[in-house]
Structures are given as structure tokens and as C-alpha cells.
Design a protein around this motif. Sequence first.
Motif: not given
Length: 312
Positions: A166-184
Motif C-alpha cells: 500500500l502507498s503510505l504517501c510519506g507518512r511515518n508517524k504510527i500512533d502505536h507502540f509497535f508496528c501493528e496492522v490497524p495502526a499502519l
Amino acid sequence: MEQKNGSSFMGFILLGFSDRPQLELVLFVVLLIFYLFTLLGNATIIALAQLDPHLQTPMYFFLSNLSFLDLCYTTSTVPQLLVHLRTADKSISYGGCVVQLFVALGLGCTECLLLGVMAFDRYAAICKPLQYTVIMHPRLCALMASASWFIGFGNSSLQTVLLFLLSLCGRNKIDHFFCEVPALLKLACVDTTVYESEVFFVGVVILLIPVALIIFSYGQIVRAVLRIKSSAGQRKAFGTCGSHITVVSLFYGTAIYAYLQPSNNYSQDQVKFVSLFYTIVTPTVSPVIYTLRNKDVTGAMKKVLCRGQDSR
């Protein structure tokens, strides 16, 4: 992923609990204690299952698998969270995020399936006691455990590849404490309806099919136990299954809450605190729940400790 996606070069920022700085020190201390107890408790179960011949049964084979899984699952997220709670740098590299998502998702899916397999083991032990050793043959146990790991990480491979396409358009702030599907997914700048539907479908399969197996198994177990005339026998049977039901309720309850309801039904703060349950709280209390009223495990622990003292 397209090069215009800046996160592929910069990595990501895990916001975690940075919006609550007054809470970070408290969380650091609490999570560090929980993590150390997770390491100690699960490592103890694995060691006892290997050292005591009386614990080399299907039940403890699956339990030691679960303990190893919990050790890996917690270690995939908590050490990084502890570092982020005590430093200003909350970053994680792009590759690190991919690996963390793959490992955490794979271990989580495997645990869902393994808990279902453990319920079937209890069903066979209580409802088919005379055929138990034939049904739960070591080869079948190894096959079911291997299948749980294979399916769990097979699903994780698919989900990870699809998500990072998926294209994330340069966004890089994840509102979570680890990389998880819903947050990404919230970083995507394209329509994610199809992907979310696929995640929901797989979530139903991975979560609800084992739950259905667990409910069926324990329905049969309750019927069998109620036929036992001895109250001591009933207590022993319910005691053996009670620990598994408690762990199942903790893990599945929080995982279903996080993955199988519409994202607009809850706040991201709720997601973070619920995630703490299945990433750290459940793996910590699981060894305690399984050993607290388990005479086999406490007896094995005493024998190992006595053996250690005698060797001195």
C-alpha cells in the motif's frame, strides 16, 4: 512500494505513549517488572517440561510450545517499548517495522491456533481417557504444533506483503507502540476497504474457528465431568481445564476487541492499552495461571530445586 513513500527511507516514528509523558516512567517500571516475570515464568515451564519425565506428555508439550511462543512474542515488542519510554528517540527503521509486524503477527496467529489445539487435547484427555494415548500420539502432537506455526507465519507473510504494498504517501508517524496492522493502515493514502475486508475475513478464520473448537471441546468436557460421581474427580478435571479457559479468555477477548470491530468504534488510546494485555500481561500471567494450582508442575519444581540443593 513506490519511492515517493518517504517512510521507505526515513523509517517510522512510534508515538506510543509520548502524549502522556507523566505516565511513561510508571509504564517503564511496570512493564520492566512484567517482562522479567514473563522471561522467568515461561523459561521455567520450558525447562521443567524438558527435565521432568512426568511432564513429557502432550499437555506439557503444547504448554512448553506456548511458553516459548510467549517469550518470543513479548520480546518482539516490549524491549523496544522500554527503550522508547526512556528516550526521546521513538524511531524504528523501515526494515525493522516490517520484521516486527511479520514476527508479532505470526506469533499472535500461531497462539490463536495453539490454544485451540490445547483445548482439543483436554477434550481427548477427559472425554476419551482410554483412547487418549492413541489419539494424542507424539507424531500427531508434533504435526498439530507444526501446522499451527506454519499457518500462523504463512498468514503473517501474506498480510505483511499486502500491507507494505500500500502507498503510505510519506507518512511515518504510527500512533502505536509497535508496528501493528490497524495502526499502519491509518497511514495509507489509498482506499483500504478491500485490504480491511481481507484482514477481517482472515481474522474471523484465525480467531473464531479456534474459539468454536474451544467452545465445542469444553461443552463436551463439561458434559463428561458432570457424569463423574466423585466430587474430587470433578474438581481435578475442572482444575485442569480452568487455567486454559482463563488464558483463552484473556488472549482472545483482547485480540477480538482489537481486530474484529470497526476502527471507528474505539479510540487509539484504548487500542494501545488493550494491546498491552495480549503483548505483555497475558504472557506474564499465563505461567502463573498454569502452575498455581497444578500439582504436577509444582511437584516437578520442588524435585528440580531439591536435586539442585543435593548436588551442592
